[in-house]
Design a protein around this motif. Structure first.
Motif, mmCIF file in Angstrom:
data_model
loop_
_atom_site.group_PDB
_atom_site.id
_atom_site.type_symbol
_atom_site.label_atom_id
_atom_site.label_comp_id
_atom_site.label_asym_id
_atom_site.label_seq_id
_atom_site.Cartn_x
_atom_site.Cartn_y
_atom_site.Cartn_z
ATOM 1 N N UNK A 532 0.987 -0.862 -0.019
ATOM 2 C CA UNK A 532 0.415 -0.306 0.032
ATOM 3 C C UNK A 532 0.623 1.264 0.139
ATOM 4 N N UNK A 533 1.973 1.501 0.209
ATOM 5 C CA UNK A 533 2.737 2.584 0.885
ATOM 6 C C UNK A 533 3.877 2.492 -0.468
ATOM 7 N N UNK A 534 3.093 1.497 -1.577
ATOM 8 C CA UNK A 534 4.827 2.298 -2.595
ATOM 9 C C UNK A 534 5.580 1.247 -3.082
ATOM 10 N N UNK A 535 6.124 -0.131 -1.235
ATOM 11 C CA UNK A 535 7.216 -1.092 -1.584
ATOM 12 C C UNK A 535 6.553 -2.428 -2.318
ATOM 13 N N UNK A 536 7.702 -2.135 -3.024
ATOM 14 C CA UNK A 536 7.888 -3.758 -3.823
ATOM 15 C C UNK A 536 8.963 -4.913 -3.677
#
Length: 1050
Positions: A532-536
């Protein structure tokens, strides 16, 4: 020159036969934990367990693969259930005060569950006036005698009625009312008060004709039904909750509303016991909550076990959900995270045995099922092979992998076993019946992403969905997740002696941890998890523990574009230094998208060492081998203001939202007043079309249906830059002679970006960087969101997955013929030729059907007649909940099925298709519905239960007829003990017409009301006349005999 499209009249019989062999829609089985359970029952002879729900569903479970599902015609809560031991019959009570008898019957070689009778307790003669309170005959408790031929029914009015089984009619024996009991009660105990409702009925373990009757006020009576006399009175003064016999029948235990329990001695020499032998408040002396249920089980190895639910100190732990197990000086308070519905113990029920010797405690909770091993020291938990709580943390996404290689499967299973070592070697005790389902030919893996940052791996190969492994990402970041662990650690001297049990934990310390997208390569084991916080996170499987640093990279998707300020949540802060990881999937690289918006799409190509991801701001391409960003492309439109706020933003501008609303209203008014330009070429074409349409055409040809007019979407709609889909393909993009790696991205505004990739050879991976060059940019005319992109080879087949060709696992794609790309938007499907990107074929779904595409997949269907014949098809789920199947690449409609209710938005959004023609969608937060579109690939429960019934069972079974489908959508035609056939049918019609499921669009009950299909006004009049005659007959019968057995009074 104008072109006309005509459809052939009639269908091709040969094609219809092929379609029948390829396609068949079936809802097959429900995976997970029943939503809102309300009742529990157990058959010790057949070793079957039943769970009833608030929606009226009845689910029976035995050995893994043995499952039965039924649904009451009435959408009412199942309040109680009782098995007729060994007979395969179940008696259920609904909160509308109706009793229903279910039966497991053998049909077509397998067992099925059917409802065969229903009954409602008639009113007492003195209460048959119009002013009689309905609660007097409301059933509070049911007792089935060991002989299984009589059921004792206690009521709120204090009466006990007797029903014959399995006919479900009133027995000839006279009901037992309170006034008959009060004759034996001493005057000083009466005090002018009633005894209250019947709270408990317990059959004497040694004398079947005797019944222990407990009243709410506290009085307990041992009633001898053969002599119709009171043998013993136990004059309790505390409000009664439940009763339980000791095996010998010499003592019994009672639990009460003050959190205490009492042990009473049954003595024929003292028919009136004033005081119990012992009285205990386990968690006193402060006020405690009621002990709702209590059981006393003797053990050959030592002291008896006392098990009860509730009884916690009201002020300190009144919010805890507990079951306490007591044995001598050992006491354990099992602390659960959801409410206790009911529990039972599995013990020896053979009459010749002297001890109960309980082996297991089964606790049904509101959100999970927990089984405790009572034979092993420490009373450990027995893992459940089914009924796993899928929603232990809320499900945020799903991903399915078909035909998983054995090597990867064993690594996942091994990691799960190390993660949860077995605490007990006791086998699953609820193991009745026999599964007839064939062993799955291949392994299927279902991955679910959750709100707490975990990814759970499930064995979806067969009927039972089994948990394999849990991957957590929370330890990678600095969160508050670990701070609460100290609260659960109890010291040796802590009181009460709590022990946390169960895995349901819906609370997430940080919503940014939520998993949004998952991609897994089943051949290399490479896993990508995006949040959800742009972490990949890029992960690899490892069979050993590891302490290592995670490589980190940041990718700015805005590319320094001016005028945009992110107002949403901050990024998650990674932990510094080495992190300890358990065996399983371990992260190697963390790529952080900036701004830290939720990841909306992700794809992986392990042969090229590339991962692509998209958010509401753009998409990026990352080389995880060289740990190097390859590409970042911003897809924002200048007016994409909402994209900068994020789903978790708390800073919402009221002015801005109002301004946007007024602009939309003004814009719609202006567009509505626009007039067509008379001399424009578009208007001339429209006029020509209208004139041609008015001309008489051939009458024997059916013209294609009129398309709905679809207004093109504005380019400056908010969130138009959201990246909806990504894909990699080895195809022709620059010219028709040279093919190579490409990456495709589709957005919410109907834009498609195609990049040609320069990927170095395997030997030069470490020396050269991957490069990306924009090759094509396509803009769909209606700007509808692009849902899916897939490249087809020269034969029109989807390209194989990475490693499939190099490892000889699939045929090489046809690279001689011209390739094409299939672009699926929310409104239409379109095939473009490559590399020219010219339209080849299309199907306008929204224009023809009036629906929008929500989920799309390319599925390989194999014929049920011949394994050698198969077709690739496009399968889509729409916003109306129906599924359409199209041929590929011709895009000809093949089949259409109703699958999900259109009001079930979360169910539609959660749907995931498999490559073999099956699918899953959430029917509740805790349950997946499994369905099949393939006539060949069907996963459904086929099972049998060996049943030994009395001889009269044949007559009962022959009077019933019904058809059953899995998942509770069966249609039941049951025999009802009512005033007559006419009144029974009329009651069904009346119930169907007034069903709340019809009135409420949000009703979650999936009920087929077939009785209302062909009802006319004349039919209703006939039934009304029949009902009036029946009421007259009832009145005459009541005057002759106020206690008419077998009469249903609603």
């Amino acid at each position: 020159m104008m072109k006309f499209r005509f459809r052939k009249q009639g269908n091709d019989p040969q094609r219809e036969k092929i379609k029948q062999d390829l396609f068949a829609f079936n809802k097959t089985v429900e995976h997970g934990f029943p939503n809102q359970p309300s009742a529990l029952a157990y058959d010790p002879k057949l070793r079957l367990m039943a769970i009833g729900t608030k929606s009226g569903a009845v689910k029976i479970y035995g050995a893994p693969g043995v499952e039965f599902t039924g649904l009451h015609k009435e959408t009412a809560t199942v309040t109680q259930m009782h098995f007729l031991p060994g007979q395969g019959r179940l008696l259920s009570l609904l909160d509308d005060n109706s009793l229903h008898l279910w039966e497991i019957s053998l049909r077509d070689g397998s067992s099925h569950l059917e409802e065969i009778r229903s009954f409602t307790l008639p009113g007492r003669a003195s209460f048959e006036s119009a002013n009689a309170p309905t609660s007097v005959t409301r059933v509070t408790v049911i007792l089935l005698w060991t002989s299984c031929d009589v059921a004792c029914v206690g009521t709120e009015g204090g009466g006990v009625h007797f029903l014959e089984l399995p006919s479900l009619t009133l027995a000839d024996s006279k009901p037992l009312f309170q006034d008959e009991i009060m004759q034996s009660v001493p005057e000083e105990y009466k005090c002018g008060k009633t005894l209250g409702p019947v709270e408990s009925l317990q059959e004497h373990p040694q004398c079947p004709s005797k019944v222990l009757i407990g009243y709410s006020r506290g009085l307990v009576v041992l009633w001898d039904q053969s002599t119709r006399q009171v043998d013993n009175l136990f004059l309790g003064n505390q409000q009664l909750e439940s009763l339980g016999w000791e095996r010998s029948g010499k003592t019994f235990v009672s639990s009460h509303s003050d959190g205490g329990y009492m042990v009473w001695a049954v003595n024929s020499s003292n028919p009136r016991a004033q005081q119990p032998v012992t009285s205990t408040i386990p968690y006193g002396p402060f006020p405690c909550k009621a002990i709702n249920k209590i059981q006393w089980r003797t053990s050959e190895s030592g002291s008896p076990l006392v098990l009860f639910s509730g009884g916690m100190p009201r002020a300190s732990y009144g919010d805890r959900h507990c079951v306490t197990v007591l044995q001598d000086k050992t006491q354990v308070t099992l602390d659960f995270t959801s409410r206790v519905i009911d529990f039972f113990t599995i013990y020896c029920t053979e009459s010749e045995k002297e001890y109960d010797d309980p082996t297991a405690l089964v606790v049904l909770l509101e959100e999970e099922l927990v089984v405790i091993d009572l034979q092993t020291t420490g009373w450990p938990t027995i893992p459940c092979p089914y009924l796993a709580p899928l929603h232990s943390s809320a499900i945020t996404c799903s991903y399915h992998i078909s035909n998983v290689p054995t090597k990867l499967w064993e690594r996942i299973v091994g990691a799960g076993q190390q993660q949860n070592p077995l605490q007990t070697h006791v086998k699953w005790p609820i193991n009745g019946g026999k599964s007839l389902s064939p062993e799955p030919s291949q392994k299927g893996l279902l991955l679910t992403g959750h709100e707490d940052g975990t990814v759970r791996f499930w064995d979806a190969s067969g009927v039972s969905l089994k948990p394999l492994y849990k991957l957590s990402t929370a330890n990678i970041f600095q969160t508050d997740c670990d701070h609460n662990d100290s609260l659960t650690q109890q010291g040796e001297d802590e009181w009460p002696p709590f022990r946390k049990v169960g895995c349901f934990d819906p609370y997430s310390d940080d919503p940014r941890l939520g998993i949004q997208k998952i991609a897994l390569c089943k051949y290399s084991g490479k896993l990508v998890v995006a949040g959800t916080a742009g972490q990949v996170l890029v992960m690899d499987p490892n069979d050993e523990k590891s302490d290592h640093m995670i490589n980190m990279a940041t990718l700015d998707l805005l590319q320094d574009r001016e005028g945009f300020t992110w107002k949403g949540h901050d990024r998650l802060t990674p932990n510094n230094g080495p992190i300890s990881f358990q065996p399983g999937f371990q992260p190697s690289i963390l790529v952080q998208c900036m701004p830290p918006a939720a990841v909306t799409a992700v794809t992986l190509h392990p042969e090229w060492n590339l991962v692509a991801f998209g958010t509401s701001h753009g998409f990026g391409l990352f080389d995880y081998h060289r740990r190097n960003p390859v590409l970042a492309r911003c897809t924002l439109h200048p007016n994409d203001s909402l994209a900068m706020e994020g789903p978790l933003s708390r800073v919402k501008s009221l002015k801005k939202s109002l301004r946007q609303s007024f602009r939309r209203i003004r814009k719609s008014r202006v567009s509505g007043k626009k007039r067509p330009v008379v001399n424009s070429p578009v208007s001339k074409v429209q006029e020509a079309n209208a004139q041609l349409a008015e001309q008489a055409g051939p009458h024997d040809v059916e013209v294609a249906p009129v398309q709905r007019r679809i207004e093109p979407r504005s380019a400056d709609d908010s969130l138009s830059g959201v990246v909806r889909c990504l894909c990699f393909a080895d195809t022709y993009l620059r010219d028709g002679t040279h093919h190579g790696p490409t990456m495709w991205a589709g957005t919410n505004s109907g834009s498609v970006f195609a990049y040609a990739l320069e990927v170095p050879s395997l030997e030069k991976f470490s020396e050269q960087c991957v490069e990306a060059v924009l090759g094509k940019e396509i803009q769909l005319m209606h700007r509808a969101p692009v849902v899916s992109i897939a490249v087809l080879d020269g034969r029109g087949n989807p390209l194989p997955e990475p490693y499939e060709v190099s490892r000889d696992l699939a045929k090489a794609p046809d690279m001689q013929g011209s390739h094409s790309v299939l672009i699926a938007s929310e409104e239409q499907f379109k095939v473009f030729t490559l590399p020219k990107v010219s339209a080849k074929t299309k199907f306008k779904l929204t224009a023809h059907e009036g629906c929008r595409v929500r989920k799309v997949a390319l599925v390989h269907f194999t014929s049920v007649s011949s394994e050698d014949y198969s077709e690739n098809c496009l399968v889509c789920l729409t916003n109306l909940g129906d599924i359409h199947v199209f041929s590929v690449p011709g895009l000809r409609p093949q089949m259409r099925y109703d699958c999900v209710r259109k009001e079930d938005i979360s169910g539609i959004a959660s749907c995931v298709f498999t490559k073999a023609g099956q699918g899953f969608y959430l029917i509740s937060p805790s349950e997946f519905e499994r369905f099949s579109l393939s006539a060949r690939v069907i996963t459904e429960p086929l099972c049998t239960v060996e049943i030994n019934r009395p001889h009269d069972s044949a007559a009962v079974s022959n009077n019933t007829s019904g058809s059953l489908q899995a998942n509770g959508t069966h249609k039941v035609q049951s025999e009802s003990c009512s005033l007559g056939d006419a009144e029974g049918v009329f009651e069904e019609i009346q119930a169907a017409l007034s069903s709340p499921a019809l009135d409420s669009p949000n009703s979650s009950a999936d009920i087929t009301l077939d009785t209302t299909a062909d009802i006319t006004v004349e039919d209703v009049k006939d039934f009304l006349v029949a009902t009036e005659e029946a009421e007259k007959n009832l009145k005459n019968m009541s005057e002759e005999d106020p206690r008419s057995p077998g009469i249903l009074i609603n």
